[in-house]
Design an enzyme around this catalytic site. Structure first.
Site, PDB file in Angstrom:
ATOM      1  CE  LYS A 209      19.929  22.654 -17.605  1.00 33.29           C
ATOM      2  NZ  LYS A 209      20.482  21.571 -16.794  1.00 33.29           N
TER       3      LYS A 209
ATOM      4  N   GLY B 263      24.253  12.824 -17.687  1.00 36.18           N
ATOM      5  CA  GLY B 263      24.424  11.738 -16.718  1.00 36.18           C
ATOM      6  C   GLY B 263      25.438  10.682 -17.127  1.00 36.18           C
TER       7      GLY B 263
ATOM      8  CB  ALA C 273      24.595  17.528 -19.858  1.00 42.66           C
ATOM      9  N   GLY C 274      27.155  15.844 -18.925  1.00 43.71           N
ATOM     10  CA  GLY C 274      28.171  14.916 -19.414  1.00 43.71           C
ATOM     11  C   GLY C 274      29.485  14.956 -18.664  1.00 43.71           C
TER      12      GLY C 274
ATOM     13  CG  ASN D 114      22.414  17.523 -10.094  1.00 44.73           C
ATOM     14  OD1 ASN D 114      22.810  17.076  -9.038  1.00 44.73           O
ATOM     15  ND2 ASN D 114      21.159  17.826 -10.259  1.00 44.73           N
TER      16      ASN D 114
END
Lengths: 257, 324
Positions: free
Chosen positions: A96, A157, A184-185, A206
């Site tokens: 990644k 994040g 992401a997001g 995550n």
């Protein structure tokens, strides 16, 4: 089933492994999510060039496929080096690819990303690039040899969810045959559900799980939302209308009076 | 019963002290030249179970809430019961609500409330969480005092080189990270810290500065000295602090108060916290040896509970003493 390079996977939830309260809770989250792929940061979990042995062993013991990442890399050179290290540690050609352009916001440096992708695919890596929703950058990544794209839906994040659904729709429409993973997001299962309804192939998370009050239960909630979104997309949802439309026939009733 | 305690970090000394108080004959063997040269010496020394609950599981609170009392009883005058102040920079203000949602035992403070507790932080933060019942101590002073107390009580404390030849009924292994690779599941989590010295700012209690990626704490050590910690890296590398970590720790200190920009950097350090997969400590048995390990980032907080557990097990084995 979803094909990522040469690999078929059932689960459409990819989990990051950072910042869980403990590795035991991470393992439980992976199990509850039925995740088949986890990402691991080489950069973050190394010090003095020494890989985080026991933690990597724990991740290895999860029995899932590892997608190492280059999180925290700020230059092409650093990202390429980290990818090569990851290949040795995890014995996989998957990477990644993150090239960070801004230390504080972690916004990707899309120019460096394309350069690094070109170098890595040239060396036989199977690159999963973390990118923005910019179509031209995405085209360049495909030209560079990437066969999967991972656009963000909001800054990393931020937990804001899809801030620009129009861009995500355009992105999907522009690359109908490329596996697209929103990376992401995402903050809540409903966000993941929304992007799956838009036709995305998978979601990578995550913080939304690791930072939840009960990470394992949240992981399961995400898995269910993603599955629901996937089914909804396949079932072709209604498009919104500007006015109410009754679901029962109105012929013969005096509604037009 | 004759007991050999291996390791003079916070676990070993706490166990030794508890056993000595119960009347056991204790010898402590430490392979280093002094107490607390492992991870314990780099600890924050915060007795903050309510704050730790933000990322730790319930046992950290239930096992840790009596820790300040234990330390106060063992070392009168060492424990500072000033509470903990938790703040966040303007852009990360949401982190405070998240922290509050995951913890208990706090109260909200406004600007005036912050200024009343920590005058030097006046006007720097609009809101804070105050954990009134938390405490802190100076780890190095505490470990030195426990060592001195044990020596005064005629327990043998053997440092590097001293030959240890006695016969013992039981061994309690408290060697922490040295057991990585030996105790199943034990791994190292690297922590980096630094020490600053400045006369320009005074703090009376530990202050935690929340940040989505780099949360840090600053613990006042008195006489213008401050400890700033600590990173959490999944690695058992004990090498010197990295430039990136140093930058993050300094950035956070500077964000808390610009006066830290002019402070002297007097020390940097890195230690390996031993941790089990659930990040909770435990007492395990292997033949004649009891292992106390996995204290992770909660050494001073949870060592007293582990010492109590060791004492309970050994007392249960001890033959009935004659009534005197």
């Amino acid at each position: 089933m979803l094909k990522l390079y040469d690999t078929w996977v059932e689960s459409r939830l990819l989990l990051g492994t950072a910042r869980y309260p403990s590795p035991a809770i991470l393992a439980e989250a992976v199990r509850r999510a039925k995740a088949e792929i986890v990402t691991v940061s080489l950069r973050r979990e190394t010090a003095g060039g020494k890989a985080g042995g026991a933690f990597f062993d724990l991740v290895g013991d999860l029995g899932v496929r590892v997608l190492p990442n280059t999180a925290g890399c700020h230059s092409v050179r650093e990202a390429v080096l980290t990818a090569k290290m990851a290949r040795e540690v995890f014995r996989t050609d998957w990477i990644k690819l993150e090239v960070i352009g801004h230390h504080d916001t972690l916004q990707p440096d899309v120019f460096g990303l394309v350069d690094a992708a070109r170098i890595l695919t040239g060396e036989g890596f199977q690159v999963f690039p973390y990118t923005t929703d910019d179509l031209v950058v995405a085209e360049k990544l495909l030209e560079a040899g990437c066969k999967v794209l991972m656009p963000w839906c909001a800054p990393i994040g931020s937990a804001m969810g899809p801030v620009n659904p129009a861009a995500l729709k355009a992105f999907r429409a522009h690359f109908p045959d490329v596996p697209l993973i929103v990376d992401a997001g995402v903050g809540r299962p409903s966000h993941a559900n929304t992007v799956m309804e838009l036709g995305y192939d998978a979601v990578l998370l995550n913080t939304a799980v690791a930072g939840a009050g009960d990470p394992a239960t949240m992981a399961e909630a995400f898995a269910l939302a993603i599955e629901a979104g996937r089914l909804a997309h396949k079932a072709v949802p209604l498009e919104p209308r500007d006015m109410a439309v009754p679901s029962t026939p109105v012929i013969g009733k005096a509604v037009f009076a | 019963m004759r007991i050999l305690v291996k390791g003079a970090g916070v676990a070993g000394l706490t166990v030794a002290w508890q056993l000595y108080r119960h009347g056991f004959d204790v010898t402590i063997a430490e392979c280093n030249a002094a107490a607390g040269l492992g991870a314990s010496g780099y600890a924050g020394g915060m007795l903050a179970p309510w704050c730790e609950r933000e990322s730790a599981e319930e046992p950290v609170l239930t096992l840790g809430r009596r820790a300040a009392d234990w330390w106060e009883a063992a070392l009168p005058g060492h424990v500072q019961r000033q509470g903990t102040l938790v703040v966040a920079g303007g852009r990360d203000a949401g982190e405070l609500d998240r922290f509050a949602g995951r913890t208990s035992g706090w109260q909200w403070l406004d600007e005036a409330g912050i200024a009343a507790l920590e005058p030097d932080l006046a006007g720097r933060f609009r809101r804070a969480l105050f954990f009134r019942d938390e405490a802190h101590l100076d780890p190095r002073q505490a470990l030195a005092a426990l060592t001195a107390g044990l020596e005064e009580a005629r327990m043998r404390v053997l440092f590097a080189g001293a030959e240890e030849t006695g016969e013992y009924d039981r061994i309690v292994d408290c060697t922490g990270a040295a057991q990585i690779g030996r105790l199943p599941g034990l791994r190292g989590v690297r922590g980096e810290m630094l020490a600053l010295e400045t006369g320009e700012i005074t703090l009376s209690r530990p202050v935690r500065l929340l940040h989505p990626r780099h949360p840090i704490y600053i613990v006042p050590r008195g006489k213008g000295r401050f400890m700033v910690g600590a990173t959490m890296i999944e690695s058992d590398d004990a090498g010197p602090v990295t430039a990136r970590s140093l930058m993050e720790l300094l950035n956070a200190a500077y964000a808390l108060h610009p006066a830290f920009g002019e402070a002297r950097l007097t020390e940097t350090g890195a230690g390996i916290r031993p941790a089990f997969p659930d990040n909770l400590p435990r007492v395990t048995e292997a033949g004649h040896t009891l292992h106390v390990n996995g204290l992770y980032r909660h050494g001073f907080l949870l060592a007293p509970a582990m010492a109590g557990e060791v004492a309970r097990r050994l007392l249960a084995e001890q033959p009935e003493r004659k009534a005197s």
